[in-house]
Structure formats: C-alpha cells, structure tokens
Write an enzyme that holds these catalytic residues in place. Structure first.
Site, PDB file in Angstrom:
ATOM      1  N   THR A 109       2.684  -2.826  -4.412  1.00 58.12           N
ATOM      2  CA  THR A 109       4.017  -2.767  -3.833  1.00 58.12           C
ATOM      3  C   THR A 109       3.940  -1.950  -2.557  1.00 58.12           C
ATOM      4  OG1 THR A 109       4.616  -0.765  -5.030  1.00 58.12           O
ATOM      5  CG2 THR A 109       5.145  -2.845  -6.079  1.00 58.12           C
ATOM      6  N   HIS A 110       4.749  -2.346  -1.595  1.00 61.37           N
ATOM      7  CA  HIS A 110       4.808  -1.603  -0.334  1.00 61.37           C
ATOM      8  C   HIS A 110       6.270  -1.303  -0.017  1.00 61.37           C
ATOM      9  CE1 HIS A 110       3.814  -0.087   3.525  1.00 61.37           C
ATOM     10  NE2 HIS A 110       4.531  -1.004   4.142  1.00 61.37           N
ATOM     11  N   ASP A 142      -5.107  -8.346  -0.589  1.00 65.28           N
ATOM     12  CA  ASP A 142      -6.268  -8.979   0.042  1.00 65.28           C
ATOM     13  C   ASP A 142      -7.025  -7.895   0.817  1.00 65.28           C
ATOM     14  OD1 ASP A 142      -4.866  -8.538   2.383  1.00 65.28           O
ATOM     15  OD2 ASP A 142      -4.592 -10.658   2.872  1.00 65.28           O
ATOM     16  N   GLY A 144      -6.844  -6.833   3.776  1.00 66.28           N
ATOM     17  CA  GLY A 144      -6.127  -6.059   4.795  1.00 66.28           C
ATOM     18  C   GLY A 144      -5.260  -4.962   4.188  1.00 66.28           C
ATOM     19  N   ASP A 146      -1.702  -4.075   3.350  1.00 66.52           N
ATOM     20  CA  ASP A 146      -0.356  -4.623   3.120  1.00 66.52           C
ATOM     21  C   ASP A 146      -0.168  -5.989   3.781  1.00 66.52           C
ATOM     22  OD1 ASP A 146       0.216  -2.209   1.757  1.00 66.52           O
ATOM     23  OD2 ASP A 146       0.791  -1.237   3.621  1.00 66.52           O
TER      24      ASP A 146
HETATM   25  C1  GRF Z   1       5.992   3.660  -3.828  1.00 70.91           C
HETATM   26  O1  GRF Z   1       7.082   3.604  -2.944  1.00 70.91           O
HETATM   27  C2  GRF Z   1       4.868   2.775  -3.341  1.00 70.91           C
HETATM   28  O2  GRF Z   1       5.295   1.594  -2.772  1.00 70.91           O
HETATM   29  C3  GRF Z   1       4.248   3.662  -2.308  1.00 70.91           C
HETATM   30  O3  GRF Z   1       4.236   4.937  -2.898  1.00 70.91           O
HETATM   31  C4  GRF Z   1       5.306   5.007  -3.831  1.00 70.91           C
HETATM   32  C5  GRF Z   1       4.712   5.351  -5.163  1.00 70.91           C
HETATM   33  O4  GRF Z   1       5.661   5.866  -6.020  1.00 70.91           O
HETATM   34  N1  GRF Z   1       2.939   3.182  -1.925  1.00 70.91           N
HETATM   35  P1  GRF Z   1       5.335   6.210  -7.538  1.00 70.91           P
HETATM   36  O5  GRF Z   1       4.035   6.994  -7.613  1.00 70.91           O
HETATM   37  O6  GRF Z   1       5.262   4.923  -8.321  1.00 70.91           O
HETATM   38  O7  GRF Z   1       6.516   7.040  -7.972  1.00 70.91           O
END
Ligand code: GRF
Length: 205
Positions: A109-110, A142, A144, A146
């Site tokens: 997730t980003h 992948d 890269g 994100d």
């Molecule tokens: C999330 O917003 C994720 O997308 C980013 O860092 C945060 C991680 O949060 N890379 P957590 O550790 O799941 O609370």
C-alpha cells in the site's frame, strides 16, 4: 469450504494495517489467515501486535548481513518456509528482490494516488504540491518504487488546515479499509495480473 488463503505480512513500524488484517482474519468467512509476520527490525509495535495475536514472527535485519544480496536471500528463504499464497507489505520499508517478487505475489500500500508522489513521503509531497485530493493505492509490487500494477485506489480530500500528520492519519483510515476489503476479495476469489491490468475474480476460461 476452501482452505483460507495463507498470508505473510511484512512490517517496519506501527503495524496498524497489519492489525486491520489480523482483525479481519478473525472471521472465518474472510477467507484468509496470517501465517507469519516478518520485519526488518526488532522492537516495533507491528511485531508486538503479531505476538499478541499468537502469530509466528521473524526478523531479518539488513545490517546483520554482509551484503544486501545476503539479506535478499534470507528474507526469501524465511518467507518461503511459510508457503504463502500472498505476501502483503504493510508499511514495510525495504525493497524486495526480483527473485522474491517472482516467487511470491506481493501487494503493497502507498499513501498517495499512484503514479503521483511515489517514495517515502507521499502525504508530505501531496501537501506541498497543493493537491486537493490524494489517497491510497494498493498495488502489485514490481521492481520500481510504488510503480506496480494497481489493484485499488481510494481518494481522500485534503483539508485546508491539514499538516502531514493529520493528512497521513486520514489516509491511513481509508488505506486500512481498502486493504482489508481487497485482500479478502483476492483471498476468496483470486487475482489475475496481465501487464498493468489487475482483475480480482476467478480466472476466466
Ligand atoms: C502506511 O501509510 C503505509 O502506506 C506507509 O506507511 C504506513 C504504515 O502504517 N508506507 P502502519 O505501520 O501499517 O501503521
């Protein structure tokens, strides 16, 4: 009924995304179970959450290895041991090797709407750019940063008085809901990735 899909979740920090998955997996109808939680550092809340939930954990720290390739091989080996159907990188702050990504379908997730604002500072970069809407993206990892094929996105409006923390916190609420919903759908129905197009559902014949 089918066996629940086996998830390995990788974390580097607070682990609130992990917690959302742990809570969802408590319902057998969700269709997935977390078989292990891995981290690249010790002493983080993400690992404590896993331990409280009785989930096996492992830590592989880059600095414990002579080379980055050594770490790449070690994280691949330990994940393989848990035979995951899906790996979820949930706030995991290390890039995974090509070999790892070939072996395991890995989602990340980003906290921005890809392809905008990739990298470590999605909420800050969105705020500085002055966008009115940002959000979160779930994607197939992948080579890269994100850049992988997009599974799902959720928009989050930027408020006038937002700072980086308030914006990131609101993004994270939407991000967790998206992650839980989509991982459940994938666990129950499967996922097909063709080029950049991702489809959730049984493979078409
Ligand atoms: C999330 O917003 C994720 O997308 C980013 O860092 C945060 C991680 O949060 N890379 P957590 O550790 O799941 O609370």
């Amino acid at each position: 009924m089918n066996q629940p899909a086996r998830l390995v979740v990788l974390v580097s920090g607070a682990g609130t995304n992990l917690q959302a998955l742990v809570d969802a997996c408590a319902d057998p109808a969700y269709g997935a179970r977390i078989v292990a939680v891995g981290a690249d550092r010790d002493g983080i809340e993400g690992l404590a959450r896993a331990e409280r939930a009785g989930i096996p954990t492992f830590v592989r720290q880059v600095s414990d290895f002579e080379t980055r390739e050594g770490w790449d091989a070690a994280i691949t080996t330990v994940v393989e041991r848990f035979e995951p159907d899906l790996v979820v990188s949930a706030g995991f702050m290390k890039l995974l090797s090509g070999d790892f990504l070939e072996r395991f379908l890995t989602l990340n997730t980003h906290p921005a709407l890809c392809p905008a604002f990739p990298g470590m500072h999605g909420p800050r970069d969105a705020l500085e750019h002055g966008v009115k809407v940002t959000g979160a993206t779930l994607f197939v990892v992948d080579a890269g940063v994100d850049t992988g094929p997009i599974v799902a996105q959720v928009p989050v409006p930027v408020e006038e008085d937002d700072d980086v923390d308030s914006l990131h916190e609101r993004i994270k609420i939407a991000e967790r809901a998206m992650l839980v919903e989509q991982v459940g759908r994938i666990a129950r129905d499967g996922i097909t990735v063709e080029g950049r197009r991702v489809r959730i559902g049984p493979a078409s014949r």
